[in-house]
Write a protein that holds these residues in place. Structure first.
Motif, mmCIF file in Angstrom:
data_model
loop_
_atom_site.group_PDB
_atom_site.id
_atom_site.type_symbol
_atom_site.label_atom_id
_atom_site.label_comp_id
_atom_site.label_asym_id
_atom_site.label_seq_id
_atom_site.Cartn_x
_atom_site.Cartn_y
_atom_site.Cartn_z
ATOM 1 N N GLU A 126 -2.073 5.399 -20.966
ATOM 2 C CA GLU A 126 -2.022 6.732 -20.876
ATOM 3 C C GLU A 126 -1.101 6.987 -19.608
ATOM 4 O O GLU A 126 -0.180 7.996 -19.896
ATOM 5 N N THR A 127 -1.365 6.526 -18.651
ATOM 6 C CA THR A 127 -0.791 6.904 -17.401
ATOM 7 C C THR A 127 -0.537 5.608 -16.504
ATOM 8 O O THR A 127 -1.287 4.966 -16.564
ATOM 9 N N ALA A 128 0.557 5.762 -15.578
ATOM 10 C CA ALA A 128 0.593 4.603 -14.738
ATOM 11 C C ALA A 128 1.516 5.222 -13.426
ATOM 12 O O ALA A 128 2.278 6.008 -13.630
ATOM 13 N N ARG A 129 0.809 4.882 -12.437
ATOM 14 C CA ARG A 129 1.120 5.187 -11.127
ATOM 15 C C ARG A 129 1.239 4.316 -9.934
ATOM 16 O O ARG A 129 0.378 3.595 -9.887
ATOM 17 N N VAL A 130 2.126 4.234 -9.010
ATOM 18 C CA VAL A 130 2.128 3.356 -7.996
ATOM 19 C C VAL A 130 1.375 4.175 -6.844
ATOM 20 O O VAL A 130 1.845 5.352 -6.333
ATOM 21 N N GLN A 131 0.274 3.816 -6.175
ATOM 22 C CA GLN A 131 -0.407 4.429 -5.003
ATOM 23 C C GLN A 131 0.398 4.118 -3.919
ATOM 24 O O GLN A 131 0.498 4.851 -2.945
ATOM 25 N N SER A 132 0.678 2.624 -3.618
ATOM 26 C CA SER A 132 1.161 2.188 -2.367
ATOM 27 C C SER A 132 2.106 1.033 -2.820
ATOM 28 O O SER A 132 2.026 0.696 -4.064
ATOM 29 N N ALA A 133 2.826 0.466 -1.962
ATOM 30 C CA ALA A 133 3.505 -0.775 -2.331
ATOM 31 C C ALA A 133 2.332 -1.951 -2.767
ATOM 32 O O ALA A 133 3.126 -2.813 -3.348
ATOM 33 N N LYS A 134 1.288 -1.718 -2.431
ATOM 34 C CA LYS A 134 0.137 -2.789 -2.894
ATOM 35 C C LYS A 134 -0.793 -2.429 -3.865
ATOM 36 O O LYS A 134 -1.609 -3.258 -4.052
ATOM 37 N N LEU A 135 -0.522 -1.151 -4.434
ATOM 38 C CA LEU A 135 -1.625 -0.718 -5.352
ATOM 39 C C LEU A 135 -1.149 -0.004 -6.288
ATOM 40 O O LEU A 135 -0.270 1.042 -5.991
ATOM 41 N N ALA A 136 -1.449 0.022 -7.609
ATOM 42 C CA ALA A 136 -1.132 0.691 -8.687
ATOM 43 C C ALA A 136 -2.260 0.931 -9.626
ATOM 44 O O ALA A 136 -3.136 0.063 -9.704
ATOM 45 N N LYS A 165 4.708 -2.915 -8.380
ATOM 46 C CA LYS A 165 5.607 -1.787 -8.709
ATOM 47 C C LYS A 165 6.069 -1.694 -9.962
ATOM 48 O O LYS A 165 6.074 -0.725 -10.782
ATOM 49 N N TRP A 166 5.991 -2.863 -10.741
ATOM 50 C CA TRP A 166 6.482 -3.031 -12.455
ATOM 51 C C TRP A 166 5.403 -2.259 -13.141
ATOM 52 O O TRP A 166 5.420 -1.400 -13.846
ATOM 53 N N CYS A 167 4.048 -2.515 -12.840
ATOM 54 C CA CYS A 167 3.021 -2.075 -13.622
ATOM 55 C C CYS A 167 2.770 -0.553 -13.485
ATOM 56 O O CYS A 167 2.551 0.058 -14.427
#
Length: 579
Positions: A126-136, A165-167
């Motif tokens: 539904e949605t995908a977002r990168v929260q930080s370099a180590k978390l999505a 990052k990819w996810c």
């Protein structure tokens, strides 16, 4: 005199005239002019720029190659080859789960999943977002359920920053295969239907990638139609948030995306449920399912509202109902029959409750003494369907009604369905100030007005009007013995709108012929398409009655939808033939 000819004079190259084109190619035999200093400088800069770009691209490629070589998660994510494009290696042996089953196995008020609980499932992003370099975060949907997925970089867990990052960049609406652990979040995830669990993603592979940008955002299609089911505060809040207004035409023009909305899945699950409940009830009472023709050799029920088609070298017509064939089957000793099938009406009605193609739920049955035996059976059928929808499809019903803020559908007490004589209905309308004739057919506003009066008096949204005027019913309707202007016919209503028209049918051939000839304009009982029908009753036929329900109207009125097109997968109306 000498025979030698004089030698030709040697020509010298001309100098360019002042203001001439210095860039013009030199004439034959003329030496090329040396490039200017500006041209040389420009070429040198371009060459230097190209070399820098090439070095940068090579460095980036080298970095990517090095990163890929050092990516500990390289085999944990990526695009899978298209299914069917490579040889099948056999079953993976993985047991894939449903989110609904997972939520049931570990309820919110039960024990937390064991620490080593892992699952595999297919879902839609539904949605995908990168929260930080180590978390999505990835919102994963399956049917009406969605759950939060977490991708956290970890040396111990073998999850790299590249994978994070990819996810976080997977395009919405892509279909993915997920491997992960099940855990309880620190706080309930309010944006998910499964709020008490989350997936710690260990592997994520794209099965089918969605192209972006989408022509229609699913979250935009999951809001009410503009102006429907909203108050001023709702609309002001949406306007302030800058949300796009997605009208009905936009939704229908992009129907495949529109149908992905959770509320649409709920609508059509309920629609199928109506058919299942209808079939269950009738089969349990000895009815046999039938399939009647949808192409007719003659326009038997009115030529103005029928679709004409070319049938080889002659005309044919799309069936307006299975009515005549249902009766012919009763005469064939199939005394209880039902059918679920398409019905075509060439009515140029561009209203919120009309379609040119809809699904009919039809039934016909022989009775013993009086046509009210059939009325009672249909009343019981409708109550069975309503109660089945309440019990089996509560989740779907609540989801859709919450979108349009619709009141609960009010049902009468067991065995107390209001069966109101048409004359009484006219009296109720007149007392309320309506101007209606004794034997006039009811207009849509009058029907809705009467529905409000019935709800107030009988506390139900479901009722029957009996003994309709004979002049507004078809030729095969049995006249009433109590009133020459009335008939043994009836309509069923939901929320003040008609969902079924039915009647006792004329089952005597000689009387049927008289009825046909008395119509205005008269009908010829010997015309093609009608002669076979009339002849069916010459050899003995039991008294019978029945009716036809509009499936889309039942769904629309049960859920409180503002437009019948929302209850049709790919609606057909006077303006729409695609998709």
């Amino acid at each position: 005199m000498s025979s030698e000819q004089p030698k030709a004079e040697q020509s010298l190259p001309e100098r360019p005239k002042e203001g001439g084109d210095a860039s013009a190619p030199p004439a034959e035999g003329e030496a090329a002019a040396a490039p200017s200093k500006n041209a040389l400088k420009k070429a040198a800069k371009e060459k230097e720029k190209a070399e820098k770009a090439a070095r940068r691209a090579a460095a980036e490629a080298q970095q990517k190659t090095a990163a890929a070589a050092s990516d500990v998660s390289a085999d944990r994510y990526g695009d899978l080859p298209m299914v069917g494009s490579v040889p099948y290696a056999g079953p993976s042996g993985e047991t894939r789960i449903k989110l609904a089953d997972l939520a049931s196995a570990y309820p919110a008020d039960g024990d937390a999943p064991p620490a080593d609980t892992t699952v595999v499932f297919r879902a839609v992003v539904e949605t995908a977002r990168v929260q930080s370099a180590k978390l999505a975060f990835v919102s994963l949907r399956q049917g009406l359920d969605n759950i939060q997925g977490v991708v956290a970089a970890s040396d111990e867990g073998g999850i790299s920053r590249q994978m994070v990052k990819w996810c976080g960049g997977v395009s919405p609406e892509s279909m993915v295969l997920v491997h992960g652990g099940v855990a309880r979040p620190k706080e309930p995830v309010k944006s998910a239907s499964v709020q008490h669990l989350e997936i710690h993603i260990g592997k994520l592979f794209v099965i089918s990638k969605a192209e972006v940008p989408l022509p229609l955002q699913i979250e935009d299609a999951e809001r009410p139609l503009p102006g429907e089911g909203k108050d001023a505060a709702d609309e002001a809040q949406e306007a302030a948030a800058g949300r796009p207004i997605v009208g009905l035409n936009t939704r229908l023009n992009n129907r495949v995306l529109d149908l992905r909305g959770k509320h649409n899945h709920a609508i059509f699950t309920i629609k199928e449920g109506v058919c299942a409940l209808f079939t269950e009830f009738l089969r349990a009472r000895g009815f046999v399912g039938i399939q009647t023709p949808k192409m007719m050799g003659a326009a038997t029920e009115g030529g103005s509202n029928v679709f004409e088609v070319t049938y080889f070298e002659r005309k044919a017509y799309m069936a307006q109902s299975p009515q005549l064939h249902k009766q012919m089957l009763v005469a064939s000793r199939f005394e209880r029959v039902f059918e679920i099938g398409p019905i075509f009406r060439a009515e140029n009605s561009n209203t919120a409750r009309h379609l040119t193609e809809f699904t009919g739920l039809d039934l016909e049955m022989a009775f013993e003494e009086d046509y009210h035996e059939v009325v009672k059976l249909i009343e019981d059928l409708m109550l069975y369907m309503f109660k089945g929808l309440r019990e089996r499809y509560k989740k779907e019903t609540d989801l859709v009604r919450s979108l349009y803020h619709v009141d609960e559908f009010q049902l009468p007490e067991e065995g107390k369905v209001p069966r109101i004589p048409f004359k009484e209905g006219i009296h109720m309308l007149r007392e309320d100030g309506a101007d209606v004739g004794d034997y006039d057919d009811l207009s849509t506003p009058d029907e809705k007005r009467l529905g409000a009066l019935v709800l107030k008096k009988y506390h139900t949204d479901f009722y029957v009007l009996d003994q309709f005027p004979l002049g507004v019913r078809p030729f095969y309707t049995m006249p009433s013995p109590a009133d020459p202007h009335a008939s043994n016919s009836y309509d069923f209503f939901m929320r003040g709108q008609e969902i079924m028209s039915g009647a006792q049918r004329v089952h005597d051939a000689r009387f049927l012929v008289r009825r046909m000839r008395a119509m205005d304009p008269p009908l010829d009982p010997d015309q093609p398409g009608l002669k076979d029908y009339v002849d069916a009753f010459r050899y003995g036929c039991p008294p019978h009655a029945g009716g036809g329900l509009g499936l889309e109207r039942i769904v629309m009125l049960w859920l409180g939808l503002p437009n019948i097109r929302l209850a049709c997968l790919f609606p057909r109306d006077p303006q729409r033939l695609m998709p």
